[in-house]
Design an enzyme around this catalytic site. Sequence first.
Site, short mmCIF file in Angstrom:
data_model
loop_
_atom_site.label_atom_id
_atom_site.label_comp_id
_atom_site.label_asym_id
_atom_site.label_seq_id
_atom_site.Cartn_x
_atom_site.Cartn_y
_atom_site.Cartn_z
N THR A 22 0.82 -1.22 0.00
CA THR A 22 0.00 0.00 0.00
C THR A 22 0.85 1.27 0.00
OG1 THR A 22 -0.11 -0.07 2.42
CG2 THR A 22 -1.88 -1.17 1.21
N HIS A 23 2.16 1.13 -0.26
CA HIS A 23 3.04 2.28 -0.17
C HIS A 23 2.64 3.40 -1.11
CE1 HIS A 23 6.62 0.94 2.32
NE2 HIS A 23 5.83 -0.13 2.31
N ASP A 126 9.35 7.83 -1.13
CA ASP A 126 9.18 6.80 -0.12
C ASP A 126 10.51 6.71 0.64
OD1 ASP A 126 9.25 4.00 1.05
OD2 ASP A 126 7.26 3.96 0.15
N TRP A 329 -14.45 -7.70 0.42
CA TRP A 329 -13.84 -6.40 0.76
C TRP A 329 -14.80 -5.65 1.69
CZ3 TRP A 329 -15.22 -1.25 0.28
CH2 TRP A 329 -14.21 -0.31 0.52
N ASN A 351 -1.19 0.51 8.85
CA ASN A 351 -2.46 1.14 8.51
C ASN A 351 -3.60 0.55 9.32
OD1 ASN A 351 -1.52 3.00 6.62
ND2 ASN A 351 -1.66 1.56 4.93
#
Length: 449
Positions: A22-23, A126, A329, A351
Amino acid sequence: MAGTEDSPTGKHVAVFAFPFATHALALLRLVRRIAEASPATMFSFLSSEKSNLACFSGGRRDDGGTCPNLVAYDVWDGAPEGYVPSGRNPVEPVEIFLRAVPGNFESVLRAAERERGCNITCLLTDAFYWFGADMARERSVPWVPVWTAGPSALIAHMETDSIRQIFGTSGKMLDAIPGLSAMRMTDVPKEILDATTPFPTMLYRMGQVLPQATAVVSNSFEDIDPIVEGELHSKLRKFLDVGPFVLSPPPPLSDEHGCIPWLDKQETASVVYVSFGSMIRPPPHEITAIVNALDKAASPFLWSFRGDAQAELPREFLERRTRGKVVPWAPQLHVLGHRAVGAFVTHCGWNSVLESMIGGVPMVGRPFFGEQSMNARAVEDVWRIGVAVEGGAFTEEATADALERVLAGEEGKRMRERAGALKEMALKAVEPQGSSTRNFKALVEIVTG
């Protein structure tokens, strides 16, 4: 594409995303906020083609009307034409990608500068990209790395040499390292002890060069762990907590599988929510253990199941529609914020930990890799807002016991109270005068100044 007329200030920020897990999405969320705050600045977002297709809706290479000053560029992922992952090594695509850096970013960055008619004035990357320090220095521009994981892991990567020395003397605790006194050697990411393969090498280099950064940005909030935060402020030129990213602004509700209406029918703090993020699937025997533990607990459950639920879960388990719901989901932040959720069974990715804090929900943690063990340790022993599954893996007995501790009795009540206090801290941080809001304003000045 856009030229200098789109940036009357002559400001051009290059953004280097890490195109795995998820970066990239987390970094893009932050960049969109900065781009909206500084519409006269150009932003070039560099990531792999696959990552950009996932991040930018409809395969667009610009952000449409939302951020017209933000444009995406594809960098080579390092894979030869026709490459198909073997599946034997989950980090294989990452290692292939790392062999292509920094050359793939350098060539696309030059193309973006030509296309947009303006050299870059800041490099926002990042934190993994250690080479950002050299690229920014060569161009005499600020380098601002963004750390998207937990704060304890950031210290661990900066103290890799010390941790390796302790490991070499059979040390089990890390209390000799400021900021890591709550951690055990078994909590440390295995990459810290690996000095050979590409991914650990990248993390080691990152830890060595982060003190050179103009500022290091974190997806966290002040006061979450004052000891760790104090160490990061002392080790880095400037450390800015601007999170939780997901609260700035919070995502709109998308609930195609009807999770929220189903939760509306459940009693307060009664539901067990199960999810392991977008990358992790427990092995089959652990999935069976979770099923059996949920049966034993007899609590309503909502399971966001990554995989083929019809093939991998027992039919009778799936047919218990009055007590449980299995979906491919779920809108996790909204689910965890619902009054009916009483426990979150999680891999303890950062997260997910933050979203559980924001919801004020205690956790049952089963870490799998990376910094997840450090997060789980902090959940249980620093913040005391959950428990780790005994033995480090799901068994029926250990999972059922953990659920009982979190859901029932005085211990679970105290966990919920402490989680509620952290929730208030997180919400206060993103208020107009909150610490994360102030830090975000400082970040905008650094990036676009």
